[in-house]
Design a protein around this motif. Structure first.
Motif, mmCIF file in Angstrom:
data_model
loop_
_atom_site.group_PDB
_atom_site.id
_atom_site.type_symbol
_atom_site.label_atom_id
_atom_site.label_comp_id
_atom_site.label_asym_id
_atom_site.label_seq_id
_atom_site.Cartn_x
_atom_site.Cartn_y
_atom_site.Cartn_z
ATOM 1 N N PRO A 1 0.822 -1.222 0.000
ATOM 2 C CA PRO A 1 0.000 0.000 0.000
ATOM 3 C C PRO A 1 0.853 1.268 0.000
ATOM 4 O O PRO A 1 0.488 2.264 -0.633
ATOM 5 N N GLU A 2 1.986 1.219 0.696
ATOM 6 C CA GLU A 2 2.878 2.384 0.712
ATOM 7 C C GLU A 2 3.519 2.597 -0.656
ATOM 8 O O GLU A 2 3.667 3.734 -1.120
ATOM 9 N N ASP A 3 3.875 1.476 -1.302
ATOM 10 C CA ASP A 3 4.477 1.572 -2.635
ATOM 11 C C ASP A 3 3.528 2.218 -3.630
ATOM 12 O O ASP A 3 3.955 2.990 -4.505
ATOM 13 N N LEU A 4 2.246 1.893 -3.548
ATOM 14 C CA LEU A 4 1.271 2.406 -4.504
ATOM 15 C C LEU A 4 1.201 3.928 -4.486
ATOM 16 O O LEU A 4 0.854 4.554 -5.492
ATOM 17 N N LYS A 5 1.566 4.521 -3.352
ATOM 18 C CA LYS A 5 1.516 5.975 -3.222
ATOM 19 C C LYS A 5 2.816 6.641 -3.681
ATOM 20 O O LYS A 5 2.864 7.860 -3.854
ATOM 21 N N ARG A 6 3.851 5.844 -3.850
ATOM 22 C CA ARG A 6 5.144 6.394 -4.243
ATOM 23 C C ARG A 6 5.091 6.890 -5.694
ATOM 24 O O ARG A 6 4.335 6.371 -6.516
ATOM 25 N N ILE A 7 5.926 7.883 -6.023
ATOM 26 C CA ILE A 7 5.998 8.388 -7.388
ATOM 27 C C ILE A 7 6.845 7.429 -8.205
ATOM 28 O O ILE A 7 7.999 7.147 -7.862
ATOM 29 N N ALA A 8 6.284 6.937 -9.301
ATOM 30 C CA ALA A 8 7.010 6.032 -10.189
ATOM 31 C C ALA A 8 7.656 6.789 -11.343
ATOM 32 O O ALA A 8 8.800 6.524 -11.712
ATOM 33 N N LEU A 9 6.914 7.717 -11.928
ATOM 34 C CA LEU A 9 7.355 8.420 -13.132
ATOM 35 C C LEU A 9 7.135 9.918 -12.999
ATOM 36 O O LEU A 9 6.100 10.357 -12.461
ATOM 37 N N VAL A 10 8.096 10.667 -13.475
ATOM 38 C CA VAL A 10 7.957 12.113 -13.582
ATOM 39 C C VAL A 10 8.307 12.512 -15.011
ATOM 40 O O VAL A 10 9.357 12.106 -15.527
ATOM 41 N N ASP A 11 7.434 13.248 -15.644
ATOM 42 C CA ASP A 11 7.742 13.784 -16.973
ATOM 43 C C ASP A 11 8.710 14.946 -16.762
ATOM 44 O O ASP A 11 8.347 15.994 -16.222
ATOM 45 N N GLY A 12 9.970 14.750 -17.177
ATOM 46 C CA GLY A 12 10.990 15.756 -16.919
ATOM 47 C C GLY A 12 10.700 17.088 -17.575
ATOM 48 O O GLY A 12 11.151 18.126 -17.091
ATOM 49 N N THR A 13 9.937 17.064 -18.666
ATOM 50 C CA THR A 13 9.628 18.300 -19.388
ATOM 51 C C THR A 13 8.529 19.091 -18.696
ATOM 52 O O THR A 13 8.650 20.305 -18.485
ATOM 53 N N GLY B 1 6.908 18.036 -15.637
ATOM 54 C CA GLY B 1 6.847 17.847 -14.187
ATOM 55 C C GLY B 1 5.688 16.982 -13.732
ATOM 56 O O GLY B 1 5.531 16.735 -12.535
ATOM 57 N N ALA B 2 4.836 16.523 -14.660
ATOM 58 C CA ALA B 2 3.681 15.688 -14.283
ATOM 59 C C ALA B 2 4.158 14.383 -13.652
ATOM 60 O O ALA B 2 5.098 13.748 -14.120
ATOM 61 N N GLU B 3 3.468 13.985 -12.562
ATOM 62 C CA GLU B 3 3.864 12.807 -11.799
ATOM 63 C C GLU B 3 2.843 11.678 -11.928
ATOM 64 O O GLU B 3 1.643 11.927 -12.036
ATOM 65 N N THR B 4 3.338 10.455 -11.888
ATOM 66 C CA THR B 4 2.499 9.259 -11.923
ATOM 67 C C THR B 4 2.910 8.363 -10.771
ATOM 68 O O THR B 4 4.091 8.008 -10.659
ATOM 69 N N THR B 5 1.976 8.007 -9.899
ATOM 70 C CA THR B 5 2.302 7.112 -8.791
ATOM 71 C C THR B 5 2.349 5.662 -9.283
ATOM 72 O O THR B 5 1.874 5.347 -10.381
ATOM 73 N N TYR B 6 2.893 4.795 -8.439
ATOM 74 C CA TYR B 6 2.909 3.376 -8.805
ATOM 75 C C TYR B 6 1.484 2.841 -8.934
ATOM 76 O O TYR B 6 1.194 2.010 -9.798
ATOM 77 N N GLY B 7 0.584 3.301 -8.084
ATOM 78 C CA GLY B 7 -0.808 2.869 -8.179
ATOM 79 C C GLY B 7 -1.435 3.275 -9.496
ATOM 80 O O GLY B 7 -2.117 2.475 -10.156
ATOM 81 N N GLU B 8 -1.194 4.525 -9.916
ATOM 82 C CA GLU B 8 -1.722 5.002 -11.194
ATOM 83 C C GLU B 8 -1.073 4.261 -12.358
ATOM 84 O O GLU B 8 -1.743 3.923 -13.344
ATOM 85 N N LEU B 9 0.217 4.001 -12.250
ATOM 86 C CA LEU B 9 0.931 3.295 -13.314
ATOM 87 C C LEU B 9 0.337 1.911 -13.546
ATOM 88 O O LEU B 9 0.036 1.538 -14.693
ATOM 89 N N VAL B 10 0.150 1.160 -12.488
ATOM 90 C CA VAL B 10 -0.392 -0.196 -12.622
ATOM 91 C C VAL B 10 -1.812 -0.154 -13.190
ATOM 92 O O VAL B 10 -2.168 -0.963 -14.061
ATOM 93 N N ALA B 11 -2.632 0.785 -12.721
ATOM 94 C CA ALA B 11 -4.002 0.895 -13.230
ATOM 95 C C ALA B 11 -4.005 1.189 -14.728
ATOM 96 O O ALA B 11 -4.824 0.641 -15.484
ATOM 97 N N ARG B 12 -3.086 2.034 -15.174
ATOM 98 C CA ARG B 12 -3.026 2.394 -16.595
ATOM 99 C C ARG B 12 -2.466 1.241 -17.434
ATOM 100 O O ARG B 12 -2.893 1.044 -18.582
ATOM 101 N N ILE B 13 -1.521 0.496 -16.884
ATOM 102 C CA ILE B 13 -1.021 -0.699 -17.573
ATOM 103 C C ILE B 13 -2.158 -1.702 -17.755
ATOM 104 O O ILE B 13 -2.362 -2.253 -18.846
#
Length: 532
Positions: free
Chosen positions: A26-38, A40-52
């Motif tokens: 549950p803690e991992d799901l809240k962590r930031i997985a991806l940041v768009d360097g251009t 600055g938009a952030e994607t958490t691990y929870g959002e990443l898995v849901a989108r996959i």
């Protein structure tokens, strides 16, 4: 034969999705997985898995699952990670395409791989449409990830609509040992070939590299090395996710932007190639940024000079590492471990990774060389066997047999030595490949292209050192009859058909190309003609 000084690691019989995301807390799901360097938009691990999962569900709904090969023609943006893992989650195979490829090159890869779908981004749309058309991919199966109304009007789906459908991922039994990822490599010579990698290959290589690299969940990794290349795919995209680290994406290299992102996002671990190392060691712009967050940097994709590595380490105040591998090895076979950097020479490639066996063969006789109890071995061609070795080349049984011997050892085409301490150093190569800024250039590919020119009777290409130390292609050309073709004409012709890094930089016109009795180009004779 010699092996890793490190104990074997456990490699689970799991899909890449299960291995990377199956143990998220549950803690991992809240962590930031991806940041768009251009942006600055952030994607958490929870959002990443849901989108996959949603991507996999959409593909399954459109019957793009097991037995389907999908092209991915995309720079380093967060959507790459979503689509790459969504394709594998759906049970399909993915062939990643070099972002610098022309439409012609991309179309050839799509056709060779048997791809029936293509995912891309709007800046690549013109090239992608031409490539898709050449490969027989219909508009409704060309997905423009960030496409808006214009793409929709052309019949192209987009990622926003795919995710909005929120379809559940399919319930599949996926064989982790089946071919799943098909990057293209020139191997030890020849034109680009599809490298068949299984999900198990990729799982294994992450497991093998983890302990030596020392990436942690607190690290912020700058992802400038392309995800389409096996180095970025395994060490950045997959290993970072397994460690629950944060990936900051960068679509293309620009030194000022690289330094800004490193500073602003407090990047702690840099994965680079030697040309970036040169900039970090020498460019005055580096002094204008606070890079104190960087604790480690690893160079791969081409040989790193030890002095250059030490210069980067001193300037950034970080630990500098070097690794070695090739696409056919998923890619890592050797690394300088983070915790051993103070005792392993930086001009070496470190130790053999766990679960891996190596041999050195005499280049002249192919006899196995003895590994000394003290000192350093004689130079020999490096052969590697382990769970990271590819399944083979796509539709190229002869090339596969020439590369992997009956005992499962892969011939790397590189000449190495090994010390009694297990440290491996690459000293030369048997390969004909040209390495320019970390990219592989196959002379045979450029030669085949040159021979299509109506004023070229014969041609050969070798790598030479330019003034900046980079290896670049030089073409030797035999004119057709009384043709008046000049240097610029040759270079412009090649440039029209290939990615910028493959361009011929020097041309020499000759009466004949030296060849053996069997017709093989004698490149050594051409190299003897001098540089430039």
């Amino acid at each position: 034969m010699f092996t890793s000084p490190y104990p074997d690691v456990e490699i689970p019989e799991a899909t890449l999705y299960e291995y990377l995301f199956g143990g998220l807390s549950p803690e991992d799901l809240k962590r930031i997985a991806l940041v768009d360097g251009t942006s600055g938009a952030e994607t958490t691990y929870g959002e990443l898995v849901a989108r996959i999962d949603a991507t996999a569900g959409w593909l399954a709904e459109h019957e793009a699952g097991p037995g389907t090969t999908i092209g991915l023609f995309c720079p380093n943006v967060p959507a790459f990670a979503i689509v790459f893992h969504g394709i594998l989650r759906a049970g399909a195979a993915v062939t990643t395409i070099n972002a610098l490829y022309t439409a012609e090159e991309a179309g050839k890869q799509l056709a060779d791989a048997g791809a029936t779908w293509l995912f891309t981004v709007s800046p690549f749309r013109d090239r992608a449409e031409a490539a898709a058309q050449a490969a027989g991919i219909p508009p409704e199966q060309l997905v423009v990830l960030d496409g808006g109304d214009a793409a929709s009007a052309a019949g192209h789906p987009n990622l926003a609509d795919m995710l909005a459908a929120d379809l559940p991922a399919p319930d599949l039994s996926i064989d982790p040992h089946a071919a799943a990822v098909v990057p293209y490599s020139s191997g030890t010579s020849g034109t680009p070939k599809g490298v068949l990698l299984s999900q198990y290959n990729l799982v294994a290589n992450v497991a093998q590299a983890r302990a030596l690299l020392g990436v942690t969940h607190d690290d912020v990794l700058l992802a400038v090395l392309p995800f389409f290349h096996i180095y970025g795919m395994t060490v950045l995209l997959n290993l970072a996710f397994r460690e629950r680290a944060r990936l900051v994406t960068m679509p293309k290299f620009d030194l000022a932007e690289f330094l800004r992102i490193t500073q602003d996002h407090r990047c702690s671990y840099l994965f680079i190639a030697p040309p970036i190392a040169v900039a970090l060691a020498k460019h005055p712009l580096v002094e204008k940024y606070d890079l104190s967050s960087v604790r480690a940097a690893l160079s791969g994709a081409a040989p790193l000079d030890g002095e250059l590595g030490h210069a980067v380490s001193a300037r950034l105040g970080c630990t500098m590492l070097q690794g070695y591998g090739m696409t056919e090895l998923s890619p890592v076979s050797h690394l300088i471990p983070l915790d051993a950097a103070d005792r392993v020479p930086l001009d070496s490639v470190g130790y053999t990774v766990p679960n891996t066996e190596c041999r050195l063969l005499d280049p002249a006789t192919d006899e196995e060389l003895e590994i000394p109890a003290d000192g350093v071995s004689e130079p020999g061609q490096l052969l590697v066997r382990g769970p990271q070795v590819m399944l083979g080349y796509l539709n190229r049984p002869d090339a596969t047999a020439a590369t992997i011997d009956p005992d499962g050892f892969l011939r790397t085409g590189d000449i190495a030595t090994v010390g009694s301490d297990g440290v491996v150093t690459i000293v030369d190569r048997l390969k004909e490949l040209i390495k320019y800024k970390g990219y592989q250039i196959a002379p045979a590919e450029l030669e085949a292209l040159l021979l299509t020119h109506p004023q070229v009777a014969d041609a050969a290409v070798i790598g030479i050192r330019a003034d900046d130390g980079e290896e670049v292609p030089k073409a030797f050309v035999v004119r057709q009859g009384d043709a008046e073709l000049g240097d610029e004409g040759v270079m412009e012709f090649v440039a029209e058909h290939v990615a910028p890094y493959k361009r011929v930089r020097f041309v020499e016109f000759v009466e004949a190309i030296p060849k053996s009795a069997s017709g093989k180009i004698l490149r050594r004779e051409l190299r003897g003609r001098g540089q430039g």
